[in-house]
Design an enzyme around this catalytic site. Structure first.
Site, short mmCIF file in Angstrom:
data_model
loop_
_atom_site.label_atom_id
_atom_site.label_comp_id
_atom_site.label_asym_id
_atom_site.label_seq_id
_atom_site.Cartn_x
_atom_site.Cartn_y
_atom_site.Cartn_z
N HIS A 83 0.89 -1.16 0.00
CA HIS A 83 0.00 0.00 0.00
C HIS A 83 0.93 1.22 0.00
O HIS A 83 1.64 1.45 0.98
CB HIS A 83 -0.91 -0.01 1.23
CG HIS A 83 -1.93 -1.12 1.17
ND1 HIS A 83 -2.32 -1.84 2.25
CD2 HIS A 83 -2.62 -1.61 0.10
CE1 HIS A 83 -3.24 -2.73 1.87
NE2 HIS A 83 -3.41 -2.62 0.57
N GLU A 86 1.47 3.55 2.95
CA GLU A 86 1.92 3.01 4.24
C GLU A 86 3.44 2.88 4.17
O GLU A 86 3.98 1.93 3.60
CB GLU A 86 1.22 1.67 4.51
CG GLU A 86 -0.29 1.87 4.65
CD GLU A 86 -1.12 0.59 4.59
OE1 GLU A 86 -2.35 0.70 4.54
OE2 GLU A 86 -0.52 -0.50 4.59
N HIS A 190 2.84 -3.34 6.75
CA HIS A 190 1.79 -2.34 6.49
C HIS A 190 1.79 -1.28 7.59
O HIS A 190 2.63 -1.30 8.49
CB HIS A 190 0.42 -3.02 6.46
CG HIS A 190 0.18 -3.85 5.24
ND1 HIS A 190 -0.72 -3.53 4.28
CD2 HIS A 190 0.78 -5.00 4.82
CE1 HIS A 190 -0.70 -4.43 3.32
NE2 HIS A 190 0.20 -5.35 3.62
N GLU A 281 1.30 -4.64 11.02
CA GLU A 281 0.84 -3.23 11.01
C GLU A 281 1.74 -2.50 11.99
O GLU A 281 1.68 -2.75 13.19
CB GLU A 281 -0.62 -3.16 11.46
CG GLU A 281 -1.57 -3.96 10.61
CD GLU A 281 -1.91 -3.29 9.28
OE1 GLU A 281 -1.59 -2.09 9.13
OE2 GLU A 281 -2.50 -3.96 8.42
ZN LIG Z 1 -1.94 -1.85 4.24
#
Ligand SMILES: [Zn+2]
Ligand SMILES: *[C@@H]1O[C@H](CO)[C@@H](O)[C@H](O)[C@H]1NC(C)=O
Ligand SMILES: *[C@@H]1O[C@H](CO)[C@@H](O)[C@H](O)[C@H]1NC(C)=O
Ligand SMILES: *[C@@H]1O[C@H](CO)[C@@H](O)[C@H](O)[C@H]1NC(C)=O
Ligand SMILES: *[C@@H]1O[C@H](CO)[C@@H](O)[C@H](O)[C@H]1NC(C)=O
Ligand SMILES: *[C@@H]1O[C@H](CO)[C@@H](O)[C@H](O)[C@H]1NC(C)=O
Length: 443
Positions: A83, A86, A190, A281
């Site tokens: 992404h 990110e 991420h 994350e």
């Molecule tokens: Zn992501």
């Protein structure tokens, strides 16, 4: 050493160090090329393909034999920035590269790690998305998707339902890369939350969705992997760090329990590439200001290193015929943890099974022949930078030509739908509906 020399010696590491700032494509390429040149014996830089706008998808490999696979040396990978908005993972991986190459030969732990593991590092899977975001922003921005507006973490074949989206060049490049190496362990970096999330991301009643989760047969190993990362990151284990009312006990979650998604990369890795992947994350803010980067490096350094070491869990070895010819495409599985697409030996007859300490029955099967069952004990005290080694010699003579030529790859269709017991998956939750409505997505 006189005073001037001492000063110089103290200053040099500062000059050579990698800055804590965001590296756009050009700066990132310059850094990677410089590393590949300065540390040519332990690194190998290559591009696995191009983004929609033609940017290279760089991978730097670090290892004792960086250019190619060696029998017994497991393949590990980190992928970040799929992404594009990110951004923390992208910079962390550049710092990880710098840390690994500069510590090699000086720090015993890092030297052992590089000696025993082939580490593939891809700082950006979505370089177009990154370039599309012009300035730091904690929330969603259009650089999440690739240039064609596809979310790459919804773009892979799915094991639970048809995912008929158009496969993007970045996705196809990764799928081809996964076919070219026997990856064993991986993480996908991420941002937007603080949690280590493990497969599955999508599900079916057969994997537990009636209980709001979707678990693999290797759930014990996945939980261990997620805890290994989260427990060494001081903020990940603290409750409600991101003030967004999501509570992840110990900083880990099952992907489906958090929210289900279709076509994700971690499920694809596990089902079709025999590679255990979790989704990390790493920052509440998707694209924090660069002044924050040193704190992120500090919080993630120990986790990033310890996670790589987990590639040496369990058992590994080769399968041979009676004449000591290695046998490819042989199914090597543990009883009671059958994969929907069985794990098979690679072209060198090698298998790698990530397992926690314990007693297991290994089932080695040449399709069409009697299975060969063996009990193994994985010792409590884990091996130092090597899984337990065990080769199998099967009572066959000569080359098994059918094994050598057969294309044993699983079809990329929803395999769980083909199960006899299949029934319809549960409907997405209200939470998922709200996420879609508000356009707040993380993984
Ligand atoms: Zn992501
Ligand atoms: C590579 O070596 C050159 C010359 O010593 C140095 O200027 C540069 O900073 C080094 N690059 C890296 C990434 O270590
Ligand atoms: C790394 O491997 C090389 C070559 O096999 C060997 O010479 C060296 O001693 C190893 N280093 C460590 C720390 O194991
Ligand atoms: C997706 O493609 C498959 C195979 O081509 C087809 O059977 C299926 O109906 C399609 N599903 C959707 C939702 O379009
Ligand atoms: C971790 O949390 C502390 C306390 O809330 C905060 O000061 C620090 O900046 C956080 N670390 C990162 C990398 O954001
Ligand atoms: C061993 O694995 C093969 C192939 O997956 C399977 O057909 C067979 O039933 C297994 N054997 C046992 C005893 O579970």
């Amino acid at each position: 050493m006189d005073f001037a020399c001492l000063w110089l010696a103290l200053l040099l590491p500062l000059v050579a160090a990698l800055d804590f700032k965001y590296h756009h494509q050009e700066g990132m390429e310059a850094f990677l090329k410089s590393v590949a040149q300065n540390y040519s014996s332990i690194t190998y830089l290559h591009s696995i393909g191009k983004s929609v706008q033609g940017r290279n998808l760089w991978v730097l490999v670090v290892g004792q034999f960086p250019k190619e696979h060696r029998i017994g040396i497991p393949e590990f990978k980190y992928v970040a920035n799929m992404h594009g908005d990110e951004t923390v993972g992208r910079e962390l991986l550049l710092h990880l590269i710098h840390y690994l190459v500069t510590r090699h030969g000086k720090d015993l732990e890092i030297t052992n790690l590089i000696n025993s593991t082939r580490i593939h590092i891809m700082p950006s899977m979505n370089p177009d998305g990154f370039e599309a975001v012009r300035k730091p922003d904690c929330y969603y921005s259009n650089g999440r998707e690739n240039y064609n507006q596809y979310d790459l973490n919804r773009n892979f074949p799915d094991a639970f339902e048809y995912n008929n989206v158009s496969r993007q060049p970045e996705t196809l490049a990764v799928m081809k890369w996964l076919k070219s190496e026997t990856f064993v362990l991986s993480a996908n970096l991420h941002g937007g939350a603080l949690v280590a999330s493990y497969p599955f991301d999508n599900g079916d009643p057969a994997t537990g969705t009636l209980h709001s989760r979707s678990l693999t047969p290797d759930d014990d190993v996945f939980q261990h992997l997620a805890h290994t990362y989260a427990s060494r990151n001081p903020n990940m284990t603290k409750p409600d760090q991101c003030k967004n009312k999501m509570n992840f006990p110990d900083g880990v979650t099952n992907g489906y329990s958090w929210y289900p998604l279709q076509g994700g990369m971690q499920d694809y890795n596990y089902i079709w590439a025999q590679c255990f992947e979790i989704t990390l994350e790493l920052s509440c803010c998707k694209y924090p200001r660069e002044e924050k980067l040193p704190y992120f490096w500090n919080d993630n350094k120990a986790s990033l290193i310890e996670y790589i070491k987990q590639v040496h869990l369990g058992i590994k070895g080769q399968v041979f015929d009676q004449n000591k010819n290695p046998l490819p495409n042989v199914i090597v599985e543990v009883q009671d943890r059958k994969h929907i697409c069985p794990f098979r030996t690679n072209k060198h007859g090698e298998y790698y099974l990530l397992l926690l300490p314990g007693t297991y029955e290994i089932n080695v099967t040449v399709p069409g022949h009697e299975p060969y069952l063996t009990k193994v004990v994985i010792p409590e005290k884990s091996q130092h930078f090597s899984a337990l080694k065990k080769n199998f010699v099967l009572p066959f003579q000569g080359q098994l030509d059918s094994l050598l030529v057969s294309d044993s790859s699983c079809p990329t269709i929803p395999l769980y739908k083909m199960l006899p017991s299949h029934s319809a998956a549960t409907k997405p939750s209200l939470f998922l509906f709200l996420l879609t409505l508000l356009h707040i997505f993380f993984k």
